[in-house]
Motif scaffolding. Structure first.
Motif, PDB file in Angstrom:
ATOM      1  N   VAL A   1       5.015  22.438  -5.992  1.00  0.00           N
ATOM      2  CA  VAL A   1       3.726  22.383  -5.297  1.00  0.00           C
ATOM      3  C   VAL A   1       2.558  22.659  -6.241  1.00  0.00           C
ATOM      4  O   VAL A   1       1.637  23.399  -5.921  1.00  0.00           O
ATOM      5  CB  VAL A   1       3.684  23.307  -4.052  1.00  0.00           C
ATOM      6  N   GLN A   2       2.604  22.058  -7.436  1.00  0.00           N
ATOM      7  CA  GLN A   2       1.413  22.129  -8.282  1.00  0.00           C
ATOM      8  C   GLN A   2       0.854  20.727  -8.490  1.00  0.00           C
ATOM      9  O   GLN A   2       1.580  19.742  -8.540  1.00  0.00           O
ATOM     10  CB  GLN A   2       1.718  22.807  -9.611  1.00  0.00           C
ATOM     11  N   TRP A   3      -0.465  20.668  -8.583  1.00  0.00           N
ATOM     12  CA  TRP A   3      -1.158  19.392  -8.526  1.00  0.00           C
ATOM     13  C   TRP A   3      -1.068  18.578  -9.819  1.00  0.00           C
ATOM     14  O   TRP A   3      -1.187  17.355  -9.801  1.00  0.00           O
ATOM     15  CB  TRP A   3      -2.629  19.621  -8.155  1.00  0.00           C
ATOM     16  N   SER A   4      -0.832  19.233 -10.953  1.00  0.00           N
ATOM     17  CA  SER A   4      -1.057  18.616 -12.260  1.00  0.00           C
ATOM     18  C   SER A   4      -0.495  17.186 -12.427  1.00  0.00           C
ATOM     19  O   SER A   4      -1.150  16.330 -12.992  1.00  0.00           O
ATOM     20  CB  SER A   4      -0.503  19.511 -13.352  1.00  0.00           C
ATOM     21  N   THR A   5       0.697  16.927 -11.899  1.00  0.00           N
ATOM     22  CA  THR A   5       1.281  15.601 -12.139  1.00  0.00           C
ATOM     23  C   THR A   5       1.228  14.697 -10.909  1.00  0.00           C
ATOM     24  O   THR A   5       1.862  13.648 -10.876  1.00  0.00           O
ATOM     25  CB  THR A   5       2.754  15.724 -12.559  1.00  0.00           C
ATOM     26  N   ALA A   6       0.457  15.137  -9.886  1.00  0.00           N
ATOM     27  CA  ALA A   6       0.544  14.454  -8.589  1.00  0.00           C
ATOM     28  C   ALA A   6       0.202  12.970  -8.643  1.00  0.00           C
ATOM     29  O   ALA A   6       0.693  12.189  -7.831  1.00  0.00           O
ATOM     30  CB  ALA A   6      -0.354  15.152  -7.570  1.00  0.00           C
ATOM     31  N   LEU A   7      -0.643  12.580  -9.600  1.00  0.00           N
ATOM     32  CA  LEU A   7      -1.044  11.171  -9.620  1.00  0.00           C
ATOM     33  C   LEU A   7       0.117  10.253 -10.014  1.00  0.00           C
ATOM     34  O   LEU A   7       0.044   9.031  -9.854  1.00  0.00           O
ATOM     35  CB  LEU A   7      -2.244  10.969 -10.545  1.00  0.00           C
ATOM     36  N   ASP A   8       1.201  10.861 -10.541  1.00  0.00           N
ATOM     37  CA  ASP A   8       2.386  10.046 -10.850  1.00  0.00           C
ATOM     38  C   ASP A   8       3.082   9.537  -9.595  1.00  0.00           C
ATOM     39  O   ASP A   8       4.022   8.739  -9.676  1.00  0.00           O
ATOM     40  CB  ASP A   8       3.385  10.858 -11.688  1.00  0.00           C
ATOM     41  N   ILE A   9       2.635  10.016  -8.430  1.00  0.00           N
ATOM     42  CA  ILE A   9       3.230   9.542  -7.171  1.00  0.00           C
ATOM     43  C   ILE A   9       3.135   8.021  -7.083  1.00  0.00           C
ATOM     44  O   ILE A   9       4.025   7.361  -6.570  1.00  0.00           O
ATOM     45  CB  ILE A   9       2.514  10.186  -5.958  1.00  0.00           C
ATOM     46  N   GLU A  10       2.038   7.484  -7.624  1.00  0.00           N
ATOM     47  CA  GLU A  10       1.856   6.031  -7.531  1.00  0.00           C
ATOM     48  C   GLU A  10       3.050   5.281  -8.141  1.00  0.00           C
ATOM     49  O   GLU A  10       3.568   4.332  -7.553  1.00  0.00           O
ATOM     50  CB  GLU A  10       0.556   5.605  -8.224  1.00  0.00           C
ATOM     51  N   GLY A  11       3.496   5.748  -9.303  1.00  0.00           N
ATOM     52  CA  GLY A  11       4.659   5.113  -9.943  1.00  0.00           C
ATOM     53  C   GLY A  11       5.887   5.188  -9.063  1.00  0.00           C
ATOM     54  O   GLY A  11       6.656   4.225  -8.947  1.00  0.00           O
ATOM     55  N   MET A  12       6.058   6.359  -8.398  1.00  0.00           N
ATOM     56  CA  MET A  12       7.180   6.515  -7.466  1.00  0.00           C
ATOM     57  C   MET A  12       7.074   5.493  -6.334  1.00  0.00           C
ATOM     58  O   MET A  12       8.067   4.953  -5.863  1.00  0.00           O
ATOM     59  CB  MET A  12       7.168   7.936  -6.881  1.00  0.00           C
ATOM     60  N   GLY A  13       5.848   5.269  -5.886  1.00  0.00           N
ATOM     61  CA  GLY A  13       5.617   4.314  -4.800  1.00  0.00           C
ATOM     62  C   GLY A  13       6.047   2.907  -5.172  1.00  0.00           C
ATOM     63  O   GLY A  13       6.673   2.204  -4.380  1.00  0.00           O
ATOM     64  N   TRP A  14       5.735   2.508  -6.408  1.00  0.00           N
ATOM     65  CA  TRP A  14       6.159   1.168  -6.831  1.00  0.00           C
ATOM     66  C   TRP A  14       7.676   1.096  -6.935  1.00  0.00           C
ATOM     67  O   TRP A  14       8.283   0.074  -6.600  1.00  0.00           O
ATOM     68  CB  TRP A  14       5.516   0.777  -8.161  1.00  0.00           C
TER      69      TRP A  14
ATOM     70  N   GLY B   1       0.809  -1.212   0.000  1.00  0.00           N
ATOM     71  CA  GLY B   1       0.000   0.000   0.000  1.00  0.00           C
ATOM     72  C   GLY B   1       0.843   1.264   0.000  1.00  0.00           C
ATOM     73  O   GLY B   1       0.299   2.366   0.063  1.00  0.00           O
ATOM     74  N   VAL B   2       2.176   1.112  -0.092  1.00  0.00           N
ATOM     75  CA  VAL B   2       3.057   2.283  -0.055  1.00  0.00           C
ATOM     76  C   VAL B   2       2.668   3.347  -1.094  1.00  0.00           C
ATOM     77  O   VAL B   2       2.580   4.529  -0.758  1.00  0.00           O
ATOM     78  CB  VAL B   2       4.533   1.868  -0.209  1.00  0.00           C
ATOM     79  N   PRO B   3       2.396   2.978  -2.352  1.00  0.00           N
ATOM     80  CA  PRO B   3       2.004   4.015  -3.303  1.00  0.00           C
ATOM     81  C   PRO B   3       0.744   4.756  -2.840  1.00  0.00           C
ATOM     82  O   PRO B   3       0.670   5.988  -2.950  1.00  0.00           O
ATOM     83  CB  PRO B   3       1.730   3.227  -4.593  1.00  0.00           C
ATOM     84  N   GLY B   4      -0.198   4.017  -2.292  1.00  0.00           N
ATOM     85  CA  GLY B   4      -1.429   4.642  -1.802  1.00  0.00           C
ATOM     86  C   GLY B   4      -1.165   5.556  -0.628  1.00  0.00           C
ATOM     87  O   GLY B   4      -1.729   6.649  -0.523  1.00  0.00           O
ATOM     88  N   ILE B   5      -0.301   5.103   0.272  1.00  0.00           N
ATOM     89  CA  ILE B   5       0.029   5.906   1.444  1.00  0.00           C
ATOM     90  C   ILE B   5       0.740   7.188   1.021  1.00  0.00           C
ATOM     91  O   ILE B   5       0.476   8.272   1.537  1.00  0.00           O
ATOM     92  CB  ILE B   5       0.906   5.073   2.412  1.00  0.00           C
ATOM     93  N   MET B   6       1.637   7.070   0.021  1.00  0.00           N
ATOM     94  CA  MET B   6       2.336   8.261  -0.463  1.00  0.00           C
ATOM     95  C   MET B   6       1.350   9.231  -1.113  1.00  0.00           C
ATOM     96  O   MET B   6       1.466  10.450  -0.964  1.00  0.00           O
ATOM     97  CB  MET B   6       3.446   7.863  -1.448  1.00  0.00           C
ATOM     98  N   LEU B   7       0.371   8.682  -1.835  1.00  0.00           N
ATOM     99  CA  LEU B   7      -0.652   9.540  -2.440  1.00  0.00           C
ATOM    100  C   LEU B   7      -1.449  10.272  -1.370  1.00  0.00           C
ATOM    101  O   LEU B   7      -1.721  11.466  -1.490  1.00  0.00           O
ATOM    102  CB  LEU B   7      -1.593   8.698  -3.311  1.00  0.00           C
ATOM    103  N   CYS B   8      -1.808   9.549  -0.296  1.00  0.00           N
ATOM    104  CA  CYS B   8      -2.546  10.170   0.804  1.00  0.00           C
ATOM    105  C   CYS B   8      -1.732  11.316   1.407  1.00  0.00           C
ATOM    106  O   CYS B   8      -2.254  12.404   1.660  1.00  0.00           O
ATOM    107  CB  CYS B   8      -2.870   9.150   1.895  1.00  0.00           C
ATOM    108  N   GLY B   9      -0.429  11.034   1.656  1.00  0.00           N
ATOM    109  CA  GLY B   9       0.441  12.080   2.198  1.00  0.00           C
ATOM    110  C   GLY B   9       0.519  13.258   1.256  1.00  0.00           C
ATOM    111  O   GLY B   9       0.445  14.421   1.674  1.00  0.00           O
ATOM    112  N   GLY B  10       0.670  12.970  -0.039  1.00  0.00           N
ATOM    113  CA  GLY B  10       0.804  14.036  -1.038  1.00  0.00           C
ATOM    114  C   GLY B  10      -0.432  14.907  -1.111  1.00  0.00           C
ATOM    115  O   GLY B  10      -0.343  16.137  -0.992  1.00  0.00           O
ATOM    116  N   ILE B  11      -1.605  14.292  -1.258  1.00  0.00           N
ATOM    117  CA  ILE B  11      -2.829  15.075  -1.421  1.00  0.00           C
ATOM    118  C   ILE B  11      -3.115  15.889  -0.171  1.00  0.00           C
ATOM    119  O   ILE B  11      -3.502  17.066  -0.239  1.00  0.00           O
ATOM    120  CB  ILE B  11      -4.051  14.170  -1.772  1.00  0.00           C
ATOM    121  N   SER B  12      -2.866  15.269   0.994  1.00  0.00           N
ATOM    122  CA  SER B  12      -3.170  15.956   2.234  1.00  0.00           C
ATOM    123  C   SER B  12      -2.250  17.162   2.424  1.00  0.00           C
ATOM    124  O   SER B  12      -2.700  18.253   2.793  1.00  0.00           O
ATOM    125  CB  SER B  12      -3.042  14.974   3.393  1.00  0.00           C
ATOM    126  N   GLY B  13      -0.950  16.953   2.172  1.00  0.00           N
ATOM    127  CA  GLY B  13       0.004  18.057   2.303  1.00  0.00           C
ATOM    128  C   GLY B  13      -0.327  19.169   1.329  1.00  0.00           C
ATOM    129  O   GLY B  13      -0.293  20.362   1.675  1.00  0.00           O
TER     130      GLY B  13
END
Lengths: 517, 335
Positions: free
Chosen positions: B237-250, B43-55
């Motif tokens: 700190v712009q949102w446009s590419t934030a969903l790429d965090i998942e790839g970073m998580g993997w 769940g690391v990619p998901g957890i990183m996404l949660c941290g990212g969106i919340s921050g």
């Protein structure tokens, strides 16, 4: 009974797993400066009872008193706090840690940092006091069983244990190692520690303990001073009836050469040479015992014959009865070898690891060896079901139904299923390893009887065993192995336990060390 | 086909490598801490996404709602909210796998899917609210990307190479060293590693297995969460590419294996992964006469991981293997 030196008193202890009562209403006293043997058959609740002292299980009913104080032991930590330490049958050590790291595990401490110097000094003090030898920096995976056991004992002494519980401590030791262990156990007793040894070996009970407590079907039947006991009395107390303790050994029936192994070398899975230039003959109508400490190559030997291990060099010639010319087994796959009549029943340490599938019932486990029979695309179910029913009846397997997952059966019953299935294959060569591992006297005798029956039918039996007394009583000849080589071939009717023990550790007969090896 | 040297491009590539590598490093450190307790958290990619969106959400909304946003509040808000959100996500995983003994792989994968959905949802809600897709928090960008004065500007190439990052990048290195010391030099670290190897043994030695597991997973999730937020920081700190965090998580999960469960190895491993994951953007400037697809380049970190896995399994060193009890639930009275 003197009350003043009672280290532990158990009163009315009961523990139930599901619908099975493991212990019911047990009273027991453990005293300082005394070695108590806890004797009983498999499933008589010895280990469960002691696990409640060690904090692994929590009793459903009853009270525990330590030095007269009532205590609650809810976790292993509580046990340590009350000075109780247990060496479990299956060692509880971390493989990738050093001896020192294993010893200081879970220790209460003030600072975070590990103070190596102080720790080592403290461990050394314990070792010197009782005569242990340990290499502190050695990793557990580099240790042999005897070293691991020493480490286990030092570990609990380091935690300040005054009450030591040892579960089947000699199960995996050579006689010499066991002697050494008994010496330190006596040292500890003389230092005032209370010691409990869980065992089902009668000779051990008589030679090392001061008092014996006997458990039967989860209840404590009695406890007597060892000096008033002998094998016969103890067995009767343990079984609740008279039993014949002699293993029968019929004379070999018309021994003919059945299996000839020549210059066999085998590599294990890590690529090391596990079997080095081994040659011997196994005869039909004879039991050939194989003795050796674990890892000496017996496992690889059996696997090579069964076609499960890759042979580096050498040959395995098989002469079925009635055949003129030998068949070469090297190069054939396990299924072909099986069909020729060479079967292997290997009981691994965890019993279910090899040979049986825990979540399947008895009849499905029978099918594992017969699934290719029949012409239908559906499984042939009837024959395996009948076979399972026969085994259940003849070997008295305690199971509610042949469809009950074998995982739910007790260890002894699982082994009956395994051995029964292999014998049902009507083999010409029956290889069995640790067939009675961890089994009680009664079940063991059932298995010995089965093996003897096969021998009298003219089957060549190769029996790998841990208990030298049994090996000496059951086999016709004994092959001793050490580090992948054969160190001796003895006549089981005339040789002694000490001879075998010495050969197992690589020493030559008469006690001289083998310098050329 | 030829190769040409381009110093500027190389400098840019390395700086990007360290930035992105640090994101992966945070994720991997959290996962190492979790795996040392015997739990494989996919769940690391998901957890990183949660941290990212919340921050991001907290800093962005704070900036939108205040005239003069305080830099200190911004700093606190970004860090605390990403850590809290990630820890909460980790708590879901911990409760399911420790207390309820659910399957770790299924739970982890589900958490990643959940995190991706959550991030997508809140991202679009915030975009819709502010009426723009290019949403960004400029003050947070200032705070978290503040460079060290003089050192980053006046030392030429060395300054640009070593001192050209926000403080979170340096914090990652410090954290990795501290984690390494924790694992191998402290009693608690020893106890934790014992749990990951054999919880039954640890339990028998009086170690509170459940407490250690919860602590490790929650702390690990918090660290991973910072990684998610750092991804937004290095993208101004712009949102446009934030969903790429998942790839970073993997990549972070792969880095754990690459680093053979040692935080210090994860530092350079992370930078290497960052370097390889940015190859698609920079490598073509060094190569003339042939075009290699972006997708091929972005495969490289995974290929390297596979090669390392093969190499490690050949070496068969027991210390380089995963914790022995990884992925299994522990129940004391199990028979």
């Amino acid at each position: 009974m003197s009350e003043n030196n009672a280290a532990v008193r158990l009163k009315g202890i009961s523990k139930t797993f599901g619908h099975v009562a493991a212990n019911s209403n047990v009273d027991l006293e453990i005293r300082h400066g005394e070695i108590l043997s806890l004797l009983g058959e498999n499933g008589s609740g010895k280990t469960t009872l002691m696990n409640m002292l060690a904090g692994i299980y929590y009793p459903d009913e009853g009270e525990i008193f330590i030095d007269g104080r009532p205590v609650q032991i809810r976790s292993p930590k509580d046990a340590f706090d009350n000075g109780i330490g247990m060496v479990h049958q299956h060692f509880k050590l971390i493989d990738v840690f050093t001896a020192a790291e294993n010893i200081i595990l879970g220790e209460e401490h003030t600072g975070m940092r590990i103070n190596r110097k102080e720790t080592v000094a403290k461990i050394r003090e314990i070792c010197d006091k009782y005569g242990f030898e340990i290499d502190f920096e050695k990793k557990v995976y580099d240790m042999n069983v005897s070293q691991k056991q020493t480490l286990e004992i030092v570990k609990i002494l380091y935690r300040g244990a005054n009450i030591l519980i040892l579960d089947e401590p000699t199960a995996v030791l050579t006689p010499q190692e066991a002697e050494k262990l008994f010496k330190v156990i006596k040292n500890m007793r003389d230092a005032g520690k209370a010691i409990v040894i869980i065992t089902h070996k009668l000779q051990e009970v008589l030679s090392v303990s001061d008092r014996v407590a006997i458990l039967r079907k989860g209840e404590c039947v009695d406890s007597i001073a060892t000096k008033d006991a002998n094998e016969k009395i103890l067995t009767e107390m343990m079984m609740g009836r008279k039993v014949d303790l002699n293993i029968e050994r019929p004379d070999p029936v018309n021994p003919v050469k059945r299996l000839e192994i020549k210059n066999l070398s085998v590599r294990d899975r890590e690529g090391n040479l596990a079997l080095k230039d081994v040659s011997f003959v196994a005869n039909g109508g004879e039991i050939l015992g194989i003795a050796g400490i674990s890892g000496c190559g017996q496992k690889e030997l059996l696997e090579a014959v069964a076609g499960l291990a890759a042979v580096e060099s050498g040959s395995i010639e098989y002469l079925p009865s009635g055949a003129d010319a030998p068949t070469e087994l090297v190069g054939r796959n396990p299924k072909q070898i099986r069909e020729l009549g060479v079967v292997l029943s290997f009981v691994p340490e965890d019993r279910l690891g090899m040979g049986l599938v825990g979540s399947m019932g008895m009849s499905e486990n029978m099918m594992l060896k017969s699934y290719e029979n029949g012409n239908s695309i559906f499984l042939e179910q009837k024959a395996p079901r009948e076979l399972a029913g026969n085994i259940k009846e003849e070997l008295e397997v305690q199971t509610p139904d042949i469809a009950t997952p074998v995982r739910k059966l007790s260890g002894g019953n699982v082994q009956k299923v395994l051995v029964g299935r292999e014998i049902a294959a009507a083999p010409q060569v029956l290889m069995t390893a640790y067939a009675v591992r961890g089994l009680d006297i009664n079940t063991s005798f059932t298995i010995y009887h089965l093996i003897n029956e096969q021998k009298q039918k003219g089957v060549a039996v190769i029996f790998v065993g841990e208990d030298l007394d049994v090996l000496l009583a059951l086999s016709d000849r004994i092959l001793v192995m050490c580090e992948g080589r054969i160190t001796g071939l003895l006549d089981a009717r005339t040789c002694t336990k000490e001879q075998v023990g010495l050969l197992m550790t690589g020493g030559m007969e008469g006690g001289e060390q083998n310098g050329t090896n | 086909m030829g190769i040409i040297w381009n110093a500027d491009s190389m400098l840019g590539w390395i700086v990007m490598a360290v930035n992105f590598g640090s994101v992966i490093l945070y994720g991997a450190m959290g996962e190492i801490l979790t795996e040392k307790a015997g739990h494989l958290n996919l769940g690391v990619p998901g957890i990183m996404l949660c941290g990212g969106i919340s921050g991001f959400a907290s800093t962005f909304l704070y900036e939108q709602s205040t005239e003069n946003p305080s830099k200190f509040v911004m700093l606190l808000l970004g860090l605390v909210s990403s850590v809290v959100a990630a820890t909460l996500a980790g708590l879901i995983y911990a409760f399911l796998t420790i207390t309820l003994k659910a399957n770790q792989n299924v739970t982890g994968i589900t958490l990643t899917t959940f995190g991706a959905g959550l991030a997508k949802h809140f991202g679009s809600v915030i975009s819709a609210k502010s009426g723009s897709t290019a949403i960004r928090s400029a003050v947070a960008d200032d705070v978290f990307n503040a460079k060290i004065p003089f050192l980053s500007t006046d030392l030429g190439v060395v300054g640009k190479l070593l001192f050209n990052y926000g403080f979170l990048v340096y914090l990652a290195v410090i954290l990795a060293v501290l984690l390494q010391l924790f694992f191998y030099r402290t009693h608690q670290g020893l106890n934790l590693r014992a749990i990951g190897e054999n919880p039954g043994t640890a339990d028998a030695m009086g170690i509170n297995v459940t407490r250690y597991k919860y602590s490790a997973i929650l702390a690990g999730s918090a660290i991973s969460g910072i990684g998610g937020f750092l991804y937004l920081v290095i993208n101004n700190v712009q949102w446009s590419t934030a969903l790429d965090i998942e790839g970073m998580g993997w990549l972070a999960v792969a880095l754990v294996i690459f680093a053979t469960w040692k935080p210090v190895n994860a530092i350079w491993g992370g930078y290497l992964f960052g370097f390889l994951s940015k190859a698609g953007a920079y490598a073509p400037t060094f190569i003339t006469g042939i075009t290699i697809s972006q997708n091929i380049w972005s495969m490289t970190p995974y290929i390297v991981t596979i090669v390392v896995l093969i190499a490690v399994s050949f070496r068969m060193k027991k210390e380089s293997r995963p914790p022995a009890a990884l992925g299994t639930a522990y129940f004391r009275e199990d028979r």
